[in-house]
Structures are given as structure tokens and as C-alpha cells.
Design a protein around this motif. Structure first.
Motif, PDB file in Angstrom:
ATOM      1  N   GLU A 255       0.832  -1.191   0.000  1.00 52.71           N
ATOM      2  CA  GLU A 255       0.000   0.000   0.000  1.00 52.71           C
ATOM      3  C   GLU A 255       0.874   1.251   0.000  1.00 52.71           C
ATOM      4  O   GLU A 255       2.016   1.233   0.482  1.00 52.71           O
ATOM      5  N   SER A 256       0.323   2.335  -0.524  1.00 54.41           N
ATOM      6  CA  SER A 256       1.106   3.563  -0.683  1.00 54.41           C
ATOM      7  C   SER A 256       1.621   4.094   0.653  1.00 54.41           C
ATOM      8  O   SER A 256       2.722   4.656   0.719  1.00 54.41           O
ATOM      9  N   PHE A 257       0.869   3.897   1.729  1.00 52.11           N
ATOM     10  CA  PHE A 257       1.275   4.464   3.010  1.00 52.11           C
ATOM     11  C   PHE A 257       2.386   3.661   3.692  1.00 52.11           C
ATOM     12  O   PHE A 257       2.919   4.076   4.718  1.00 52.11           O
ATOM     13  N   LEU A 258       2.727   2.476   3.146  1.00 52.90           N
ATOM     14  CA  LEU A 258       3.824   1.686   3.701  1.00 52.90           C
ATOM     15  C   LEU A 258       4.907   1.346   2.685  1.00 52.90           C
ATOM     16  O   LEU A 258       5.978   0.866   3.061  1.00 52.90           O
ATOM     17  N   LYS A 259       4.637   1.611   1.415  1.00 54.08           N
ATOM     18  CA  LYS A 259       5.503   1.111   0.346  1.00 54.08           C
ATOM     19  C   LYS A 259       6.925   1.648   0.440  1.00 54.08           C
ATOM     20  O   LYS A 259       7.882   0.959   0.086  1.00 54.08           O
ATOM     21  N   ASP A 260       7.088   2.874   0.923  1.00 54.73           N
ATOM     22  CA  ASP A 260       8.416   3.484   0.952  1.00 54.73           C
ATOM     23  C   ASP A 260       9.062   3.418   2.337  1.00 54.73           C
ATOM     24  O   ASP A 260      10.030   4.130   2.606  1.00 54.73           O
ATOM     25  N   SER A 261       8.543   2.579   3.194  1.00 54.13           N
ATOM     26  CA  SER A 261       9.100   2.481   4.543  1.00 54.13           C
ATOM     27  C   SER A 261      10.482   1.831   4.513  1.00 54.13           C
ATOM     28  O   SER A 261      10.685   0.783   3.878  1.00 54.13           O
ATOM     29  N   ASP A 262      11.445   2.469   5.185  1.00 44.29           N
ATOM     30  CA  ASP A 262      12.782   1.900   5.272  1.00 44.29           C
ATOM     31  C   ASP A 262      12.870   0.829   6.358  1.00 44.29           C
ATOM     32  O   ASP A 262      13.730  -0.047   6.299  1.00 44.29           O
ATOM     33  N   PHE A 263      11.978   0.904   7.330  1.00 47.08           N
ATOM     34  CA  PHE A 263      12.003  -0.035   8.450  1.00 47.08           C
ATOM     35  C   PHE A 263      11.240  -1.315   8.130  1.00 47.08           C
ATOM     36  O   PHE A 263      11.724  -2.423   8.368  1.00 47.08           O
ATOM     37  N   LEU A 264      10.046  -1.162   7.559  1.00 49.75           N
ATOM     38  CA  LEU A 264       9.186  -2.304   7.256  1.00 49.75           C
ATOM     39  C   LEU A 264       9.271  -2.616   5.775  1.00 49.75           C
ATOM     40  O   LEU A 264       8.816  -1.848   4.936  1.00 49.75           O
ATOM     41  N   ASN A 265       9.855  -3.776   5.450  1.00 53.80           N
ATOM     42  CA  ASN A 265      10.050  -4.145   4.057  1.00 53.80           C
ATOM     43  C   ASN A 265       8.925  -5.003   3.494  1.00 53.80           C
ATOM     44  O   ASN A 265       8.690  -5.004   2.290  1.00 53.80           O
ATOM     45  N   PHE A 266       8.244  -5.731   4.364  1.00 51.80           N
ATOM     46  CA  PHE A 266       7.153  -6.586   3.896  1.00 51.80           C
ATOM     47  C   PHE A 266       6.208  -6.855   5.055  1.00 51.80           C
ATOM     48  O   PHE A 266       6.638  -7.111   6.185  1.00 51.80           O
ATOM     49  N   LEU A 267       4.902  -6.784   4.767  1.00 54.03           N
ATOM     50  CA  LEU A 267       3.899  -7.065   5.787  1.00 54.03           C
ATOM     51  C   LEU A 267       2.686  -7.683   5.113  1.00 54.03           C
ATOM     52  O   LEU A 267       2.102  -7.086   4.197  1.00 54.03           O
ATOM     53  N   LYS A 268       2.322  -8.875   5.551  1.00 55.40           N
ATOM     54  CA  LYS A 268       1.161  -9.576   4.989  1.00 55.40           C
ATOM     55  C   LYS A 268       0.302 -10.120   6.118  1.00 55.40           C
ATOM     56  O   LYS A 268       0.804 -10.760   7.049  1.00 55.40           O
ATOM     57  N   PHE A 269      -0.999  -9.878   6.022  1.00 61.11           N
ATOM     58  CA  PHE A 269      -1.984 -10.472   6.919  1.00 61.11           C
ATOM     59  C   PHE A 269      -2.732 -11.559   6.155  1.00 61.11           C
ATOM     60  O   PHE A 269      -3.034 -11.392   4.964  1.00 61.11           O
ATOM     61  N   ARG A 270      -3.023 -12.661   6.835  1.00 62.09           N
ATOM     62  CA  ARG A 270      -3.708 -13.758   6.151  1.00 62.09           C
ATOM     63  C   ARG A 270      -4.612 -14.497   7.134  1.00 62.09           C
ATOM     64  O   ARG A 270      -4.419 -14.435   8.358  1.00 62.09           O
TER      65      ARG A 270
END
Length: 1006
Positions: A604-619
Motif C-alpha cells: 500500500e502507498s502508506f507503507l511502500k516506501d518504509s525503510d524499516f518495514l520491508n514486507f507485511l502480509k496479513f492472512r
């Protein structure tokens, strides 16, 4: 003006000097198998210039300066930085990033990238297996995969392990479905761990794509294969080692034994058996006599490669292991051969085949039961020698009916088996057009099992139940066959931001078996050399009344839809219709749906450029899976029991009714919920996975407890199978891994996981409200139960409250049979003034509350180090390896016995008189929690120049210790062992301990 001129001269001198020092670097980039990598990005660090490798993995970069750093990056591989100082040619080897989001994971009738997966799937790679060097595949899973608990049924050579995925769901068959290259494999002993490329574990409802038998999870094993357009590669791996027991249970020596035995007899008003004992010394240490330092060895090689349209891989291995009990009298021998081959016959038509041949032989000794070798070693008196004055084995006189000389037992045990098994897969895949692919695959297994057991005429002592008055030999020759035919088509389409994949398929499975067995009596010479049915004087057919075949079949149809929008909103749905011959016409078919969803929030745009969080998936996932693991034809009455009839005043043996029928039995159903999250942080150096799960198993298929007047206990008969229970498992899984390359010479990784588990029986449909199992002592009620509101298989017995310290305490307490000062004091739970069976309560749970695993490793220059630990917390074990006869030996803890008021409040007095201390109580239940260093390994890889001189790609030497040490308060041999029974597991009758193994090995790659 003069200052400006000087500055200009200095600047130009530096510029020309810098220009004069620029140089070029050329090289090649390869993977771990030295296969050139096409399209690797080669960038000058902190600059926007670079290049990519060509088809042969070659690259060249110009205008470099001393100290520049080249960064090599490629999808699916770990990035690597290399400093350059002069014109040179370099070879850069990239390491596979086994946790990369682009990694392809097998999920059932297809694959997905790890990023796309919406289910709970864990992966174990070949490197993990190589580090551990397990004798069996199961050992590579323990502690490596959250939610998967492996318990050893024994440490003897060739013994199996119990695999439970997310708890124990039924008191029936809890085994997961195991597939090797798509083929059903029931026994993992036939698989050589060295042949495995990776293991995928499906833990939630997404396993429902495999339908029946997937209710307890699915383990997908992929064997090694070749790669296209590669030269022949030869890998050789071998190790050799020595095994030993991790511990001996401390027992009394001869002098201590005599003191305790005298005291026990005196307490009962009897004369002491050893009036003079000071000269007895240490006596015989029977555990030292049966335990051995024994060899173990393993040799494997693999050949792989491929052409423009084909790949091939061939592997062979030989494994041999003697037992730590009895040495070569207990042995396991395994020979394996494997072949994988694929070819593109014509455009769009692919052919694949694989085959595995395994031959195993095993010699075994009695274990894990009353009368086993270790049971006898613990209870045999230390005042006896191994042999008497005449050189004959000493008779175990006066030690009850079950305890015998364990060395004589080993010498008179002949129990051999041989298994020859062939497993194969043949498949065709045709791409009808760009979006539609059809595949047909045929899998089969064929096994022959030959067994031979000889019981020579032998006398172990007066009244021994193991005495043999008439020698006999038993031979069996059994055949097992099964095949699976899978046909399915896959539609794959992409349009705009939509991605759609649809699977339609059907599967047919059939398994059959034939049993042949005979028992012969009076073998000439009373020797194993003559032991055969042909040489026997009297022969009996063991299957005279039938029961010598089985035949079970499955017919399934299934469909799966996988959809994602813009690569970040994910959905997968499965519907499967399974039909089983285990059920009657009205209940033969069942429908089992499941669905899973995922959201890749990091896109998502609000997390895509985060330097700390590279990947986040909920399932999340939810589904229903069926289970049919019961004996065949239990819905009808069969005439396969044993009957005795009298005709003309003569006794005639014939057939009678077999197991009681239940036409209403139906599918056992498991409803599974999973909610999970996957995250990568800190430049993908830190990976976290967390899951909450809940499994509810309904309509449990259980064997009913019925009245004896129904004839269910007659030979060949059995109670009916009914749907009679609900079991629920819930818990939390957490996995975390961190890896970092600190510099060119040093990198490290650490991984940790834990699983919590809450197991509860919700409902039991029986007249008594519970089902019992297990055994304790002689003639006592079964100690384990399945009962609503309690964990499955919990221990049911008396609770103690210290020891009676005086006769006044005995008099003031509830009536307790034969109680005296120094005896165990039982709690009167119902306050009725007497201690009886109604005072029994929950006194222990064999299921661990938490399991944990941790492994760490690092490489420094040419050295590599790995260590791996596992912990089980909260499980209890019943101590049942002591035979409480007047003259049997005792554990060392008897020295801390009660000897008078205030002496102790934990260990009762010794006496051979009547008392209640031997009743099943929490005195015999111990905390089985433990922490074990499973493996520690140190390796050294020789440098490239030495390898090239030897004509090798890799030379690595290593030393390792398996089962290095165990921290536990449990007094028995091994807290990790269990019988594996859902009701009655965790009862230790002298478990054969898992050995400690010291190994040295070599890895060679040609």
C-alpha cells in the motif's frame, strides 16, 4: 595569484593521479552449485553505474578506483558486497536466499511464490538437513517448524517417530499425510534424508486440497533434481560416528541393595535376606552390561545435470547403525537408490518420472515394555553375576515372574525383518495454450515385508513368563500395493490488475495388502541356523480364519480458485468431494470446503516506501477437512473371527463373526481456523511469522467400549467403530529469524520459534463418559483417559499430600488400606472418610504446553558453525520402569527414603509388607520438560585453489555432536520419548534412550 596556481597544480595532480589509478574488473557470478547466473545486477556501491551478467554469468566494469565496493544482487539470492583494489578477475558465488519472497513453494497440485501464499506453510531446506545429518527425516523437523512436535518412539536403530501437527486431534490415527514428489508415503524410514531438496509443511485448512487424510496436516517432500543446460555435477557426502547412551538411571550397587532389602524385610517383620553384606562390594552393573558404544555410518552420492530440454538426478546411499543396547544384536541397515528425470518431448509436452528403491533390514530387541532389555537391566539384582560358576547365564530366581537376565535375553532374541520397497511417479504435462495446462500423474508404491522371529527353548528361572518350553519360529511374507492417479487442468490468466488461476481435478487411490504367516514348532537343534518353517515338525497357519487381506479405495474431485488483485489482495478457495470405501453407501461421500485470504499491506502507498518495514502480509483461513482412518469394512458384519465348534465329540476350529458392525459410521471432520501475519524488517534481515490457530475435530472415529457379553473380545472380534467425540486444539505460533553479513569474512544467522498448545476434549459419547488407555503396574486400572473437560490422554490417579509421619496422622486421616507411618498420604477428594477409586483426579498431562526451537550459525572465512536446540515445556511423564517385587533392584532415590518422623516428606519407607504405595498416584508422575542441544557442528571448507588442484568444486570437513546434552528434572532415560499413543502416551516403561552421536564427515562436490 601564486596561491591559486599552487592549488590548481595540486588539484590537477590529484585528478591525473586518480585517473591513472582507475582499472577494470571482470569476473563471473555463479550459484551454490557453480551454475552461471544470467542477469545479476553488478553495481558500484553508492553510485548509479553498473552492469549485468551475460548468459555465461560474465561481467566487466571499467573505471574503478581502489577501495570501490561492488554490490551483486539477484532475485532469490542474498546480496553480496566485494571490495576491489586493483585490476583483477574475480568469481563471485551467491547464496540462495531460502526465505526470499520469490521462493517457489509447493502447496498441492501446484506452486506459489512465498509472497502469494495465504495459508500457514513452513519450509525446511536441504541445507538444514545437511547440517543435522539425521538418520530419519522426522529429526529434521523437530524444533525447526513451529507447530510441529516430533516425539521419538524409541532410540533403537530404525525406530519411528510420532509427528503431530498442531496438537493431537483424535484418539485414532493422528499421522499427517506425507507425499514424496506427489506420491503417498506412509513410512518415512524408506526415505534417505540426503535425497531431499526441501520439505514443505501445510498446517491449516489449505491442506484441504489433498482432502481425506490431510486433516492432521500435510508434509510435502521434494527430492533433488537436475537443472537445464548444466554440466554433470557429482556430490559425495559421508560420515562415520560413535553412539552412546546419554545417561544411565542410578540404581543401588550390591552393598546398598542389601541394606535396603534387609530394611524392607525387617519393616514387614521378616528375616533379612543378607545378614552379611559388607563383602558384596559394587556387584554387577547391569546397565553397563547392556549398553554399548556402537558405530553409525552413512555414505551418499548424487549425480545431476541437464540438457536443453531435459534434467536428470541420480542418488544412492547406504546407512548402517548398531544399537546402544546390545550392540550388533540390534541393527538397522538401509540401502537407497533414487532417479529423477524430466524431458520436454515436443513443444509444450513435458514428461517427468521419478523412482525410489529402498531395502532396509532390521534386527531388534524387546523394548519399551514390561520385560524389555532395559526393564530387566534396571530390576535385576546387582548381587548376581552375568554367568554362574558353570559358565551358564545366571537365572533370575526370586525376582518375580517378569524379570530375567538381560544378557541371556539378548543372546536368545532373534527378530529380523527386511523391507524392499519401490515407489514411482510418472507424469505428463501438456500446455494446451498459453493459459491452459493439463497434467496427468500416476504414482505407485510396492513393498514386500519379510519377517522372521525365532524363540529357542530357554529357561530363565522358576515361573518366568518368558520361559520357552517348545521352540518355535514365525515367518511372515507380506505385500503392500497402492496407486494414485491424478488428472487435473489449470487455467491461468492475467488481465488489467487481476490475476486468476483455476484448478479442476480428480484423484483415484487404491491400496491393498496381502499377509502370509506361519508358525513352526520344534526346530531341530534349537538353533537359529535351523530355524525355518520347512524344518519345523508342526506348522500352523497364522491366518487360517482370514484377516489376511485389506482393500481400501478413494475417489475424489476437487477444485481450487486462486485470485489476487494488484498483487496485494489475495484469495484462495477449495472444494473437495471425497468418497471412501471405509463408509457405507449412505455416508460414503463428503464435501469439504476451505478458503483463505491475504492482504499485502506493505504494497500500500502508506507503507511502500518504509525503510524499516520491508514486507507485511496479513492472512486468514478456515475450512473443513475429512478423515477416514479406520479399519476396512467396519460398517458391515464379516465372518472373519475365530470360532471353536464341537462335531462328533471333536473340537473343530473354524470361522465366526468378526468385529461388530456399525452401518452409521461417517466421516470424522476437522474444522480449522488460522489467522497469521508475515513481516520482514530492517532491510529484510529480520523475518517474523505469527499465527493463531484453532482446530475442532468432530464426530471422532473411536472404538467403542462395550460389554463383554457381546463377544467383542473373542479371537478375531472387536468392538464397533463409532462417531463419539469432539476434541479441540488451539494455540499460538511464533517464528523469528535474523541474518546479517557483517563483512566479506563474517556472517551469522539466528532463528527462534515457539508454539503454545491448549488441548481439550469437549465431548465423549460413551456410557461411562470416558475412554481409558495405557497401563501401569500389574493388575491396576488403565492410568490414562479421554474425558470431557480434560486434555486428551490425561493421567487419572490419586493425589498425594506428603507422607504419614506418625501413627497419630494415620489415625486422623481418612481410612487408607494398610497405611503406616512413612507411607504415601492420599488426598480424600470427596471427603467421604475413605481412600478409594472415587478419589482419583487429573494428576498430569502428557501434552506439552509450549515447544520451542532455536538454531544459530555463523561463518568466518572458511569456517562454519551451527548449533540447534529444542525445548518441550509442561508435559508430564509416568515413571513405570520399576518392578516392585521384594528382591528386585531399586533406584538410588531409595536411599532418601523415610526412616522416622521428620526424616523426609517426599520418598516413602521401604517395606515388602502390604501397603498402598504402589497404587497409581502423582508420586509416579514427573515433570517431563526438557531442553536439548540437538546438534552442534563445526566445519571447514578448503579454499578454491586447493579445490581446483584436486579437481573439486568443494571440499568441506566437519565434526558434529547430535543429542549433545539434555537439561531435565525427569529421572528416566529420556524425556523426549513417547509411545505415540493418544491415550496412554507418556508412560515410561524403560524407554530406549535416543543416543548421543559423535560424528566426523566430508562433503565433496566434483
Amino acid at each position: 595569484m601564486r596561491n591559486f596556481t599552487c592549488l590548481l597544480i595540486v588539484f590537477l595532480s590529484g585528478l591525473f593521479a586518480g585517473y591513472a589509478q582507475t582499472f577494470s574488473v571482470s569476473g563471473k557470478v555463479i550459484d551454490e552449485n557453480e551454475i552461471p547466473l544470467l542477469g545479476v545486477n553488478v553495481i558500484v556501491k553508492n553510485e548509479a553505474r553498473g552492469t549485468t551478467t551475460d548468459f555465461d554469468g560474465n561481467f566487466t566494469i571499467d573505471n574503478l578506483n581502489t577501495g570501490d565496493v561492488l554490490v551483486f544482487s539477484y532475485v532469490g539470492f542474498l546480496p553480496k558486497e566485494v571490495s576491489v583494489s586493483e585490476k583483477q578477475t574475480i568469481t563471485v558465488q551467491l547464496q540462495n536466499d531460502t526465505e526470499a519472497l520469490s521462493e517457489i513453494v509447493v502447496i498441492g497440485y501446484g506452486t506459489q511464490t512465498k509472497k502469494e501464499i495465504t495459508g500457514a506453510v513452513s519450509v525446511v531446506g536441504s541445507q538444514t538437513i545437511e547440517d543435522l545429518n539425521p538418520a530419519r527425516v522426522e529429526q529434521a523437523l523437530q524444533g525447526r517448524v513451529a507447530g510441529v512436535n516430533i516425539t521419538s518412539q524409541s532410540g533403537s536403530p530404525g525406530s519411528a517417530a510420532t509427528i503431530n501437527i498442531r496438537g493431537i486431534s483424535t484418539n485414532g490415527d493422528n499421522r499427517p499425510l506425507i507425499l514424496v514428489d506427489g506420491n503417498v508415503i506412509e513410512d518415512l524410514s524408506v526415505i534417505n534424508p540426503n535425497d531431499i531438496e526441501n520439505i514443505n509443511v501445510l498446517k491449516d485448512a489449505t491442506a484441504g486440497i489433498y482432502g481425506v487424510r490431510a486433516a492432521n496436516g500435510v508434509i510435502l517432500i521434494t527430492t533433488k533434481s537436475g537443472k537445464r543446460n548444466t554440466d554433470i555435477k557429482v556430490d559425495f557426502d559421508a560420515y562415520s560416528g560413535i553412539q552412546e547412551t546419554t545417561r544411565e538411571i542410578p540404581v543401588l550397587n550390591a552393598t546398598e541393595y542389601a541394606v535396603i532389602i534387609n530394611e524392607a524385610h525387617a519393616a514387614a517383620g521378616l528375616n533379612p535376606p543378607y545378614p552379611v553384606f559388607r563383602g558384596l562390594g559394587m556387584g554387577t552393573d547391569w546397565q553397563d552390561e547392556v549398553f554399548r558404544q556402537s558405530p553409525i555410518s552413512d555414505i551418499n552420492f548424487n549425480i545431476s545435470g541437464g540438457g536443453d530440454k531435459s534434467t536428470y538426478s541420480f542418488g544412492a546411499g547406504y546407512f548402517n547403525q548398531d544399537g546402544i543396547v546390545g550392540g550388533s544384536s540390534s541393527n538397522y541397515d538401509r540401502l537407497t537408490a533414487r532417479l529423477n528425470y524430466t524431458i520436454e518431448i515436443i513443444d509444450n509436452l513435458k514428461f517427468n518420472t521419478s523412482g525410489i528403491y529402498t531395502r532396509t533390514t532390521r534386527k531388534s530387541l524387546p523394548e519399551n515394555a514390561l520385560g524389555s532389555v532395559l526393564f530387566n537391566a534396571l530390576n535385576m539384582t546387582p548381587t548376581f553375576d552375568v554367568r554362574d560358576a558353570n559358565g551358564e547365564y545366571t537365572l533370575a530366581e526370586g525376582l518375580g515372574n517378569e524379570v530375567i537376565n538381560p544378557i541371556a535375553q539378548i543372546a536368545n532374541t532373534f527378530n529380523d525383518s527386511e523391507v524392499n520397497k519401490i515407489s514411482g511417479v510418472v507424469g505428463l504435462e501438456y500446455k494446451l495454450w498459453d493459459k491452459l495446462t493439463a497434467k496427468s500423474q500416476f504414482q505407485f508404491n510396492y513393498a514386500e515385508v519379510d519377517g522372521k522371529a525365532f524363540f529357542p527353548e530357554v529357561f530363565y528361572g522358576s515361573g518366568k513368563v518368558f520361559n520357552v518350553d517348545r521352540n518355535r519360529v514365525t515367518e511372515n511374507n507380506d505385500f503392500f500395493r497402492d496407486y494414485t492417479l491424478d488428472n487435473f487442468i489449470t487455467y491461468n490468466d492475467k488481465f488489467d490488475k487481476h490475476n486468476l488461476k483455476v484448478l479442476l481435478g480428480m484423484s483415484v487411490f487404491k491400496t491393498t495388502g496381502d499377509f502370509n504367516g506361519f508358525t513352526g514348532f520344534e526346530v531341530p537343534g534349537n538353533s537359529y541356523a535351523n530355524a525355518s518353517i520347512e524344518n519345523s515338525i508342526d506348522v500352523v497357519d497364522n491366518f487360517l480364519n482370514g484377516g489376511d487381506t485389506f482393500d481400501a479405495r478413494l475417489l475424489s474431485y476437487f477444485s481450487r480458485i486462486q485470485y489476487d488483485y494488484d498483487g496485494k489482495y489475495l484469495f484462495s478457495g477449495v472444494i473437495r468431494r471425497d468418497g471412501s470405501s471405509k463408509f457405507g453407501p449412505e455416508n460414503k461421500f463428503g464435501y469439504f470446503p476451505s478458503a483463505s485470504v491475504g492482504w499485502i499491506a506493505s504494497d500500500e502507498s502508506f507503507l511502500k516506501d518504509s525503510d524499516f518495514l520491508n514486507f507485511l502480509k496479513f492472512r486468514g483461513s478456515y475450512g473443513v477437512i475429512g478423515n477416514d482412518r479406520i479399519p476396512d469394512f467396519r460398517y458391515v458384519s464379516l465372518l472373519n473371527g475365530e470360532g471353536s465348534y464341537v462335531f462328533d465329540n471333536e473340537l473343530v476350529f473354524g470361522s465366526a463373526g468378526g468385529a461388530l458392525a456399525n452401518p452409521q459410521i461417517k466421516w470424522e471432520k476437522q474444522k480449522t481456523l488460522d489467522i497469521g501475519v508475515d513481516a520482514r524488517l530492517l532491510g529484510s534481515k529480520l523475518e517474523i511469522t505469527a499465527d493463531y490457530f484453532k482446530k475442532r475435530t468432530e464426530d471422532l472415529l473411536v472404538v467403542a467400549q462395550v460389554s463383554g457379553i457381546l463377544g467383542a473380545s473373542a479371537p478375531g472380534a472387536a468392538p464397533p467403530v463409532i462417531n463419539a467425540g469432539i476434541v479441540e486444539n488451539s494455540g499460538f505460533e511464533f517464528q523469528m529469524g535474523y541474518s546479517q553479513n557483517l563483512n566479506d569474512n563474517f556472517k551469522f544467522n539466528i532463528n527462534y520459534n515457539f508454539t503454545t498448545l491448549d488441548n481439550e476434549v469437549i465431548f465423549v459419547n460413551s456410557d461411562s463418559g470416558f475412554i481409558t488407555g495405557g497401563s501401569f503396574g500389574i493388575g491396576l486400572d488403565p492410568p490414562s483417559r479421554m474425558e470431557a473437560g480434560q486434555p486428551l490422554g490425561y493421567f487419572y490417579g490419586l493425589e498425594t499430600n506428603g507422607l504419614f509421619q506418625s501413627q497419630a496422622e494415620v489415625d486422623a486421616h481418612a481410612t487408607q488400606a494398610n497405611a503406616a507411618p512413612g507411607d504415601l498420604r492420599f488426598v480424600d477428594q470427596n471427603n467421604d472418610g475413605k481412600i478409594d477409586t472415587d478419589d482419583r483426579v487429573n494428576i498430569g498431562d502428557p501434552i506439552p504446553e509450549v515447544t520451542m526451537g532455536m538454531n544459530m550459525g555463523f561463518t568466518y572465512k572458511n569456517f562454519d558453525f551451527n548449533a540447534y536446540a529444542f525445548a518441550s515445556i509442561g508435559n508430564d511423564i509416568v515413571r513405570n520402569y520399576e518392578r516392585n517385587q521384594p528382591l528386585t533392584n531399586k533406584t538410588l532415590y531409595h536411599l532418601d527414603r523415610w526412616t522416622g518422623p521428620g526424616s523426609t516428606d517426599s520418598f516413602p519407607r521401604v517395606t515388602v509388607g502390604a501397603n498402598s504405595n504402589n497404587l497409581f498416584s502423582d508420586f509416579y508422575v514427573e515433570d517431563g520438560s526438557y531442553l536439548r542441544l540437538q546438534n552442534v557442528q563445526l566445519g571447514y571448507t578448503f579454499n578454491e585453489d586447493m579445490m581446483s588442484a584436486a579437481g573439486l568444486r568443494k571440499i568441506r570437513l566437519y565434526a558434529s555432536v547430535n543429542n549433545a546434552f539434555t537439561l531435565t528434572e525427569y529421572k528416566g532415560y529420556d524425556p523426549s520419548a513417547s509411545s505415540g499413543s493418544p491415550i496412554g502416551g507418556g508412560i515410561d516403561q524403560g524407554f530406549y534412550p535416543v543416543p548421543r552421536v559423535y560424528m566426523m564427515g566430508v562433503n565433496l562436490k566434483f
